[in-house]
Write a protein that holds these residues in place. Sequence first.
Motif, mmCIF file in Angstrom:
data_model
loop_
_atom_site.group_PDB
_atom_site.id
_atom_site.type_symbol
_atom_site.label_atom_id
_atom_site.label_comp_id
_atom_site.label_asym_id
_atom_site.label_seq_id
_atom_site.Cartn_x
_atom_site.Cartn_y
_atom_site.Cartn_z
ATOM 1 N N UNK A 1 0.833 -1.200 0.000
ATOM 2 C CA UNK A 1 0.000 0.000 0.000
ATOM 3 C C UNK A 1 0.872 1.256 0.000
ATOM 4 N N UNK A 2 2.002 1.183 0.712
ATOM 5 C CA UNK A 2 2.890 2.334 0.805
ATOM 6 C C UNK A 2 3.784 2.464 -0.434
ATOM 7 N N UNK A 3 4.155 1.338 -1.021
ATOM 8 C CA UNK A 3 5.088 1.338 -2.149
ATOM 9 C C UNK A 3 4.534 0.457 -3.278
ATOM 10 N N UNK A 4 3.476 0.898 -3.944
ATOM 11 C CA UNK A 4 2.842 0.067 -4.977
ATOM 12 C C UNK A 4 3.750 -0.241 -6.166
ATOM 13 N N UNK A 5 4.815 0.564 -6.350
ATOM 14 C CA UNK A 5 5.722 0.312 -7.474
ATOM 15 C C UNK A 5 6.451 -1.024 -7.345
ATOM 16 N N UNK A 6 6.469 -1.589 -6.126
ATOM 17 C CA UNK A 6 7.136 -2.874 -5.927
ATOM 18 C C UNK A 6 6.465 -3.995 -6.724
ATOM 19 N N UNK A 7 5.220 -3.797 -7.102
ATOM 20 C CA UNK A 7 4.498 -4.809 -7.882
ATOM 21 C C UNK A 7 4.961 -4.866 -9.332
ATOM 22 N N UNK A 8 5.694 -3.862 -9.770
ATOM 23 C CA UNK A 8 6.046 -3.766 -11.185
ATOM 24 C C UNK A 8 7.473 -4.198 -11.478
ATOM 25 N N UNK A 9 8.330 -4.161 -10.483
ATOM 26 C CA UNK A 9 9.705 -4.552 -10.712
ATOM 27 C C UNK A 9 10.450 -3.569 -11.602
ATOM 28 N N UNK A 10 11.665 -3.959 -11.969
ATOM 29 C CA UNK A 10 12.479 -3.109 -12.845
ATOM 30 C C UNK A 10 12.052 -3.314 -14.299
ATOM 31 N N UNK A 11 11.845 -2.234 -15.050
ATOM 32 C CA UNK A 11 11.342 -2.353 -16.424
ATOM 33 C C UNK A 11 12.161 -3.286 -17.304
ATOM 34 N N UNK A 12 13.496 -3.194 -17.240
ATOM 35 C CA UNK A 12 14.326 -4.025 -18.099
ATOM 36 C C UNK A 12 14.190 -5.501 -17.737
ATOM 37 N N UNK A 13 14.132 -5.792 -16.428
ATOM 38 C CA UNK A 13 13.970 -7.184 -15.987
ATOM 39 C C UNK A 13 12.615 -7.726 -16.422
ATOM 40 N N UNK A 14 11.581 -6.909 -16.297
ATOM 41 C CA UNK A 14 10.243 -7.325 -16.712
ATOM 42 C C UNK A 14 10.200 -7.609 -18.214
ATOM 43 N N UNK A 15 10.832 -6.737 -18.989
ATOM 44 C CA UNK A 15 10.832 -6.901 -20.446
ATOM 45 C C UNK A 15 11.517 -8.208 -20.841
ATOM 46 N N UNK A 16 12.688 -8.476 -20.271
ATOM 47 C CA UNK A 16 13.416 -9.699 -20.624
ATOM 48 C C UNK A 16 12.689 -10.946 -20.119
ATOM 49 N N UNK A 17 12.069 -10.833 -18.961
ATOM 50 C CA UNK A 17 11.309 -11.966 -18.426
ATOM 51 C C UNK A 17 10.104 -12.252 -19.311
ATOM 52 N N UNK A 18 9.446 -11.190 -19.807
ATOM 53 C CA UNK A 18 8.302 -11.370 -20.688
ATOM 54 C C UNK A 18 8.715 -12.113 -21.965
ATOM 55 N N UNK A 19 9.872 -11.778 -22.523
ATOM 56 C CA UNK A 19 10.339 -12.463 -23.729
ATOM 57 C C UNK A 19 10.566 -13.953 -23.461
ATOM 58 N N UNK A 20 11.189 -14.281 -22.331
ATOM 59 C CA UNK A 20 11.416 -15.683 -21.989
ATOM 60 C C UNK A 20 10.091 -16.396 -21.736
ATOM 61 N N UNK A 21 9.153 -15.691 -21.108
ATOM 62 C CA UNK A 21 7.847 -16.279 -20.824
ATOM 63 C C UNK A 21 7.123 -16.635 -22.109
ATOM 64 N N UNK A 22 7.203 -15.773 -23.125
ATOM 65 C CA UNK A 22 6.536 -16.058 -24.397
ATOM 66 C C UNK A 22 7.012 -17.398 -24.964
ATOM 67 N N UNK A 23 8.302 -17.638 -24.880
ATOM 68 C CA UNK A 23 8.868 -18.882 -25.408
ATOM 69 C C UNK A 23 8.342 -20.082 -24.634
#
Length: 298
Positions: free
Chosen positions: A148-170
């Motif tokens: 509730x105090x730090x909602x940005x923690x749900x999003x993680x680092x943009x670059x890590x999320x992007x690379x994880x999304x690519x691996x997830x697609x595979x």
Amino acid sequence: MIARYGDLPQDPVSAWFAETFPHQDLLRTRIAANLHRCPVMLTDPPNKSYFGHVVELAIGLALCDQSPYPRLLHCLDPGLATRLLTMADYQATVASAASHDTVRRSDRALRPAHLFTAASRLAHVRILLNEFDRHYSDAVARTRHVLEQYPHLLHGRPNETYQTRRAFRTVWSSYSSGFHSAFRSYGPATAQVSLLDGHRHADFLLGTTVLEVKSGRLDENHYLDELIRQILTYALLAHHDGHHVTHVAVYATRYQRLLRYRLDELTNQLAGNLIDLTATGAELAALIRNQPRRRFAA
């Protein structure tokens, strides 16, 4: 005099496994040979632990008919929890229901991009909750307060999320090619199954099959030994807890392989004699209860 590693005494549970199932090497050799023939998926996510959470949570969101992972969802604002489930194609069972506890999976086709978003948010919740679980009994409340105090923690680092999304697609392309249908054919899915009053947790119970999902490497003996002990532990404890378990399975996503064994045949083979599942499960349960309590893994 300093004891060598090989001279260190085994913990009681490890010693029991070695004595009860002296032929685990047979299964290790079998699994290694099976996986050796499989094409290894070329994915290299930046945070392999986080990626493993995302894959497991996405599979749970895709398989379960009712709202999975209630403990994670209770760490979130109810409105956000409901929105994440809606992204994963769950719908309220009552028109006026606002709680995520009253949703069921819709019949719409799976949407990988939406599943990834929901699973990645829940993965960040799980990581934070696990940290609090190591130290506090009110981990859910603490996790919710921090988010509730730090909602940005749900999003993680943009670059890590992007690379994880690519691996997830595979991985998800492979999962959708037949594994999802196979899992659905086993029976109704329950995710994060609490065993022995929370001493252990299995990834999934699909009908009468205990399923463990592995997203990482299984190319060394110690990885396989840990895996074998895990699946035996979960299956025996599930039987001890009264679940009707007939099979144990491993989904090795990196190798695009599903391994499934009859529980009674497997335990008899690894023991070298007929195993009484009820008595054996009770022995293992007693040993685990006498160990220091592990904190809950969400």
